[in-house]
Design a protein around this motif. Sequence first.
Motif, PDB file in Angstrom:
ATOM      1  N   GLY A 120       0.925   3.528  -3.294  1.00 23.69           N
ATOM      2  CA  GLY A 120       0.175   4.759  -3.048  1.00 23.69           C
ATOM      3  C   GLY A 120      -1.122   4.782  -3.828  1.00 23.69           C
ATOM      4  N   ASP A 121      -1.383   5.880  -4.528  1.00 24.18           N
ATOM      5  CA  ASP A 121      -2.610   6.027  -5.311  1.00 24.18           C
ATOM      6  C   ASP A 121      -2.443   5.564  -6.751  1.00 24.18           C
ATOM      7  OD1 ASP A 121      -3.950   7.129  -3.132  1.00 24.18           O
ATOM      8  OD2 ASP A 121      -3.261   9.165  -3.621  1.00 24.18           O
ATOM      9  N   ILE A 139      -4.356  -3.313  -2.432  1.00 15.52           N
ATOM     10  CA  ILE A 139      -4.725  -2.170  -3.286  1.00 15.52           C
ATOM     11  C   ILE A 139      -5.934  -2.434  -4.177  1.00 15.52           C
ATOM     12  CG2 ILE A 139      -2.403  -1.192  -3.265  1.00 15.52           C
ATOM     13  CD1 ILE A 139      -1.911  -2.426  -6.009  1.00 15.52           C
ATOM     14  N   GLN A 199      -6.815  -1.181  -7.899  1.00 16.69           N
ATOM     15  CA  GLN A 199      -5.628  -0.551  -8.494  1.00 16.69           C
ATOM     16  C   GLN A 199      -4.707  -1.587  -9.144  1.00 16.69           C
ATOM     17  OE1 GLN A 199      -5.286   1.831  -4.472  1.00 16.69           O
ATOM     18  NE2 GLN A 199      -3.554   2.379  -5.767  1.00 16.69           N
ATOM     19  N   THR A 230       0.827  -1.210   0.000  1.00 19.85           N
ATOM     20  CA  THR A 230       0.000   0.000   0.000  1.00 19.85           C
ATOM     21  C   THR A 230       0.857   1.254   0.000  1.00 19.85           C
ATOM     22  OG1 THR A 230      -1.747  -1.163   1.225  1.00 19.85           O
ATOM     23  CG2 THR A 230      -1.818   1.248   1.230  1.00 19.85           C
TER      24      THR A 230
END
Length: 305
Positions: A20-21, A45, A48, A16
């Motif tokens: 990140g994003d 995630i 993602q 994670t």
Amino acid sequence: MVNVEEFIDEATTEITEAVGDANAIIALSGGVDSSVAAALAYRAIGDQLTPVYVDTGLMRKGETDQIRETFAFMDSLEVVEAQGRFLDALAGVTDPEEKRHVIGEQFIREFEREAIETDAEYLVQGTIYPDRIESEGNIKSHHNVGGLPDVVDFEGIVEPVRDLYKDEVREVARALDLEAVISERMPFPGPGLAVRIIGEITEEKLAVARDANHVVEEEVAEHDPWQAFAAVIGKATGVKGDNRVHGWVVSVRSVESRDGMTARAQNLPWETLQRIQSRITGENDDVARVVYDVTHKPPATIEYE
């Protein structure tokens, strides 16, 4: 021995924080290492992540169908048909290390293409500790460690099981409730059947190796080996019916081990070995003889190349 629950928490946190994003893809082979890495990344995630299975043409019999079925719960699973690209890249290559480097680079290029499609910045891999030790010690390059090209077009590579041995990865797989067909599966090399064929990779050799491996896995299952397989090692004279043939020599290998760092050749019953040779030579007209490898590791490695 690893504390499984603590490891799962730490690994998911690591993934994670690393990703990140951003989006990521996971190199999924169907073996226990990459499957555990995929399950950890999916837990960490979620959407993602895009799991990518590359059908290299070097896989076991029925492997691609097995992958589709086992990982159907991951809606974003991508199956890449890349057999032609891998075999073209391997044409004329006979050196074992060169094979591994060619395959490592081809894998990365396939993942880079998929990353563009999914806008992924990170690659997750199922590299484990013995992979790193053998690559760093120049024993042999693993396609996901020493076999990687110098230039990789990813923001980062995440390896959540990099410090685990195979038996520890299996414990994590069980804790993650992965199916037994994954958690208890025998190891299969990342370069696939390419390292179970001595010399140049051809369609003919691949067909022999694929069928022979299937026979060996079926026949030795009751003896619970750590790893068992067949390798195509050359040609020799034989007799089929009343005719002389110059056919393939298939070597059968079955070993006992804890982590793959050392291994002992398994003392298989003579009846089992006779069933194996009878099936392999009987089901393939191009196989002249079958031999059994009794060499431990060391001095030999488990795989042939």
